[in-house]
Structure formats: structure tokens, C-alpha cells
Design a protein around this motif. Structure first.
Motif, mmCIF file in Angstrom:
data_model
loop_
_atom_site.group_PDB
_atom_site.id
_atom_site.type_symbol
_atom_site.label_atom_id
_atom_site.label_comp_id
_atom_site.label_asym_id
_atom_site.label_seq_id
_atom_site.Cartn_x
_atom_site.Cartn_y
_atom_site.Cartn_z
ATOM 1 N N THR A 70 -20.215 19.781 -1.860
ATOM 2 C CA THR A 70 -19.332 19.188 -2.536
ATOM 3 C C THR A 70 -18.152 18.466 -1.508
ATOM 4 N N MET A 71 -17.846 19.341 -0.554
ATOM 5 C CA MET A 71 -17.160 18.794 0.598
ATOM 6 C C MET A 71 -17.645 17.583 1.168
ATOM 7 N N ALA A 72 -18.716 17.743 1.518
ATOM 8 C CA ALA A 72 -19.389 16.746 2.476
ATOM 9 C C ALA A 72 -19.436 15.444 1.457
ATOM 10 N N PHE A 73 -19.560 15.526 0.314
ATOM 11 C CA PHE A 73 -19.748 14.141 -0.725
ATOM 12 C C PHE A 73 -18.245 13.520 -0.622
ATOM 13 N N PHE A 74 -17.089 14.213 -0.861
ATOM 14 C CA PHE A 74 -15.872 13.509 -0.888
ATOM 15 C C PHE A 74 -15.270 13.435 0.713
ATOM 16 N N ASN A 75 -15.784 14.258 1.616
ATOM 17 C CA ASN A 75 -15.141 14.128 2.865
ATOM 18 C C ASN A 75 -15.631 13.609 3.901
ATOM 19 N N PHE A 76 -17.137 13.179 3.888
ATOM 20 C CA PHE A 76 -17.977 12.646 4.739
ATOM 21 C C PHE A 76 -18.671 11.227 4.311
ATOM 22 N N PHE A 77 -19.486 11.573 3.056
ATOM 23 C CA PHE A 77 -20.212 10.390 2.714
ATOM 24 C C PHE A 77 -19.465 9.210 2.211
ATOM 25 N N ALA B 55 -5.845 19.071 3.359
ATOM 26 C CA ALA B 55 -5.335 20.583 3.418
ATOM 27 C C ALA B 55 -5.924 21.253 1.948
ATOM 28 N N PHE B 56 -6.072 20.531 0.876
ATOM 29 C CA PHE B 56 -6.819 21.272 -0.080
ATOM 30 C C PHE B 56 -8.349 21.781 0.018
ATOM 31 N N TRP B 57 -9.195 20.742 0.673
ATOM 32 C CA TRP B 57 -10.529 21.222 1.042
ATOM 33 C C TRP B 57 -10.304 22.265 2.042
ATOM 34 N N ALA B 58 -9.383 22.176 3.049
ATOM 35 C CA ALA B 58 -9.492 23.223 4.245
ATOM 36 C C ALA B 58 -9.040 24.497 3.740
ATOM 37 N N ALA B 59 -8.144 24.853 2.604
ATOM 38 C CA ALA B 59 -7.826 25.862 2.090
ATOM 39 C C ALA B 59 -8.783 26.694 1.137
ATOM 40 N N LEU B 60 -9.609 25.789 0.618
ATOM 41 C CA LEU B 60 -10.551 26.542 0.054
ATOM 42 C C LEU B 60 -11.486 27.591 0.593
ATOM 43 N N PRO B 61 -11.938 27.625 1.761
ATOM 44 C CA PRO B 61 -12.792 28.658 2.633
ATOM 45 C C PRO B 61 -11.581 29.946 2.617
ATOM 46 N N LEU C 61 -26.153 19.723 11.361
ATOM 47 C CA LEU C 61 -26.199 21.284 11.687
ATOM 48 C C LEU C 61 -25.787 21.840 10.312
ATOM 49 N N TYR C 62 -24.939 21.458 9.576
ATOM 50 C CA TYR C 62 -24.364 22.168 8.231
ATOM 51 C C TYR C 62 -25.787 22.046 7.076
ATOM 52 N N LEU C 63 -26.195 20.789 7.031
ATOM 53 C CA LEU C 63 -27.333 20.591 6.352
ATOM 54 C C LEU C 63 -28.368 21.210 6.462
ATOM 55 N N THR D 178 -18.371 5.398 14.937
ATOM 56 C CA THR D 178 -17.621 6.446 15.624
ATOM 57 C C THR D 178 -17.832 7.793 14.660
ATOM 58 N N LEU D 179 -17.944 7.369 13.288
ATOM 59 C CA LEU D 179 -17.849 8.599 12.202
ATOM 60 C C LEU D 179 -19.121 9.108 12.381
ATOM 61 N N LEU D 180 -20.292 8.500 12.480
ATOM 62 C CA LEU D 180 -21.784 9.004 12.690
ATOM 63 C C LEU D 180 -21.901 9.595 13.904
ATOM 64 N N PHE D 181 -21.330 8.869 14.984
ATOM 65 C CA PHE D 181 -21.752 9.696 16.224
ATOM 66 C C PHE D 181 -20.615 11.133 16.271
ATOM 67 N N GLY D 182 -19.608 11.194 16.040
ATOM 68 C CA GLY D 182 -18.876 12.107 16.161
ATOM 69 C C GLY D 182 -18.830 13.411 15.218
ATOM 70 N N TRP D 183 -19.151 12.950 13.987
ATOM 71 C CA TRP D 183 -19.462 13.946 12.820
ATOM 72 C C TRP D 183 -20.792 14.107 12.389
ATOM 73 N N GLY D 184 -21.386 13.051 12.841
ATOM 74 C CA GLY D 184 -22.819 13.247 12.232
ATOM 75 C C GLY D 184 -23.597 14.536 12.684
ATOM 76 N N PRO D 185 -23.479 14.868 13.892
ATOM 77 C CA PRO D 185 -24.164 16.347 14.483
ATOM 78 C C PRO D 185 -23.632 17.473 13.735
ATOM 79 N N TYR D 186 -22.597 17.313 13.368
ATOM 80 C CA TYR D 186 -21.926 18.429 12.501
ATOM 81 C C TYR D 186 -22.700 18.484 11.250
ATOM 82 N N ALA D 187 -22.627 17.451 10.519
ATOM 83 C CA ALA D 187 -23.192 17.358 9.229
ATOM 84 C C ALA D 187 -24.697 17.679 9.330
#
Length: 291
Positions: free
Chosen positions: A179-186, A140-146, A230-232, A219-228
């Protein structure tokens, strides 16, 4: 944003229909499977354990992702977003909260399984509850920042769903993304991989390896890797020149995660099967208990 009756830029009639249909199938499948998982926890006292609490947290997060996909699917099939800019911000926030909670819950389950199988001690209730609270508060904290100005939510290329805006690629976006990707994906991915690797090394020696140690990280890499990716890539090049249809692919792939997680974590459990069977056949389950 797609105006009512008009087609989004870069999409044809059949393409919009196809995206909406795929989102609808993903949403209903994910909702159905994860709802059965949640109901089974309510029906089966045996499932009310600290370890299964982490799986319940994942099922709730994945149900949220599927609900987010359902809103996007209905808007896509209507070919318009009727909820306005505030609705877009709410849709982006809700989708981001549940996505981050799903990723972090996967890491929490990995650590919980390592603790259970490698230390041979049950996960304590206070530890499991603390993990779940931390997962959801952090998400909730990271999603509220935007919403507060660090990052920004905006429409996907189809114009009928909202996510983190990657079109600008400015310093604000880049600083938030890394910052978000480090704490919430990697970091969750690292915890997941290391936990299962250590568990595999220990249990393979005893021949009692009963858990798929590679599927969660895949599953993490397949499901969220394409978003990562795209964002990077948006931090390096102007992604607005990329085909809108190609930029929608990560969103469609990510919406398959709830179904994969439900099959991997819940439907693969014999005890959860019993809970689902009780939900589907309450009269028979009552006869079984009477016996």
C-alpha cells in the motif's frame, strides 16, 4: 543493535569504518549543498516564486535525509547505538518522513514544470502551497503508521541506524509495504515520468527544451529502487539469509539522493547560483546591489 565496543554481525573493523565514513561524507555533502540552496531562497527575492517553493520543499526534505545520515554516521563510527529503542523509533520515523517527502516533492516539481512549460501559465501560490502541505502531511501520515502498529521500525543490519523493518515478512509488513509503495513510490514515479515525457514532446517541437527530462526519474530509480527491491524481495523470501553487507547497500545509495537532487534542481539554476554567491560573498553582493 551493535553493543558498545563490539562489531555488528557480518561486519569487520574496516567495513564498519568504511560504512561510517561513507555515511559521513554523504551527510555533510548533502547538508552543505541543500543548506546553500535554502539560504539562497532566503537571500534572493527573485527565487520566492511558487515554482521555487516546490524546490525549497525538496531541499528541506533532502536536508532531513542528510541529518538522518549524520546520526547514522556518528553511531557507526562509534560502533554503537546509544539512543535506545525510542531513539531508534524516532530515527526511523524522521528518516521515513523526509524520504517520502523527497520522493513526493520530486513528483510535485515534475507536475509544476509540466504546468509551467506546457500551459504557459504561472503556477499559483495557493496551488504550490497546497502541494507542499499535501506532500508533508501525506509523508507524516505514512511514516506514523509503523509507530501505530501497521509496519514496524527496527535496526539496519549494521545496528547503528533504523528503518522500516523488513525482516519478518509477515502479513502486517506485506500489506503495509504494498500500500505504501503504491502511493509513495510507484505513483510519484509515474507522475514524474509522464510529466517530463509530455513536456519533452511539447517542447522538442519548438526547440526550447531546457530541462533534463530523464534525470529526475533516473534519480528516483537509482536512489530508491534498491530499497524497493529489498523490501519487495522480503515479501517473497527470507532476506535474513542475505549478507548484512549487501543489505546495507540500499541505505548507502539512498543517502546520495540529497546531493544529486541539489545538483540537478538547485545548482543547475543560474539564479540559485547568484543566491549561493550572495551567501558566500555578502560584502560583494552588497556592492553589486549598490551599483
Amino acid at each position: 543493535m551493535a553493543e558498545s565496543g563490539s562489531l555488528p554481525t557480518g561486519f569487520g573493523e574496516l567495513e564498519v569504518l568504511a560504512v561510517g565514513t561513507v555515511l559521513l561524507v554523504e551527510a555533510l555533502t548533502g547538508l552543505c549543498l541543500n543548506s546553500f540552496t535554502i539560504l539562497s531562497f532566503c537571500k534572493m527575492p527573485e527565487l520566492r516564486t511558487p515554482t521555487h517553493l516546490l524546490v525549497l520543499s525538496l531541499a528541506l526534505a533532502d536536508s532531513g535525509i542528510s541529518l538522518n545520515a549524520l546520526v547514522a554516521a556518528t553511531a557507526s563510527l562509534r560502533r554503537s547505538w546509544t539512543y535506545g529503542s525510542d531513539g531508534c523509533q524516532a530515527h526511523g520515523f524522521q528518516g521515513f518522513v523526509t524520504a517520502l517527502a523527497s520522493i513526493c516533492s520530486t513528483a510535485a516539481i515534475a507536475w509544476g514544470r509540466y504546468h509551467h512549460y506546457c500551459t504557459r501559465s504561472q503556477l499559483a501560490w495557493n496551488t504550490a502551497i497546497s502541494l507542499v502541505i499535501c506532500v508533508w502531511l501525506s509523508s507524516a501520515f505514512w511514516a506514523a503508521l509503523p509507530l501505530l502498529g501497521w509496519g514496524r521500525y527496527d535496526y539496519e543490519p549494521l545496528g547503528t541506524c533504523c528503518t522500516l523493518d523488513y525482516s519478518r515478512g509477515d502479513r502486517n509488513f506485506i500489506s503495509f509495504l504494498f500500500t505504501m509503495a503504491f502511493f509513495n513510490f510507484f505513483l510519484p514515479l509515474f507522475i514524474t515520468v509522464i510529466s517530463y515525457q509530455l513536456m519533452e514532446q511539447k517542447l522538442r517541437k519548438t526547440g526550447h527544451l531546457q530541462v533534463n527530462t530523464t534525470l529526475p526519474a533516473r534519480t528516483l530509480l537509482f536512489g530508491w529502487g534498491p530499497y524497493a527491491l529489498l523490501y519487495l524481495s522480503a515479501t517473497i523470501v527470507d532476506v535474513s539469509s542475505t549478507s548484512p553487507k549487501l543489505r546495507m547497500v540500499p541505505a548507502l545509495i539512498a543517502k546520495t539522493v540529497p546531493t544529486i537532487n541539489a545538483i540537478n534542481y538547485a545548482l543547475g539554476s543560474e539564479m540559485v547560483h547568484k543566491g549561493i554567491w550572495q551567501c558566500l560573498s555578502p560584502q560583494r553582493s552588497e556592492r553589486d546591489r549598490a551599483r
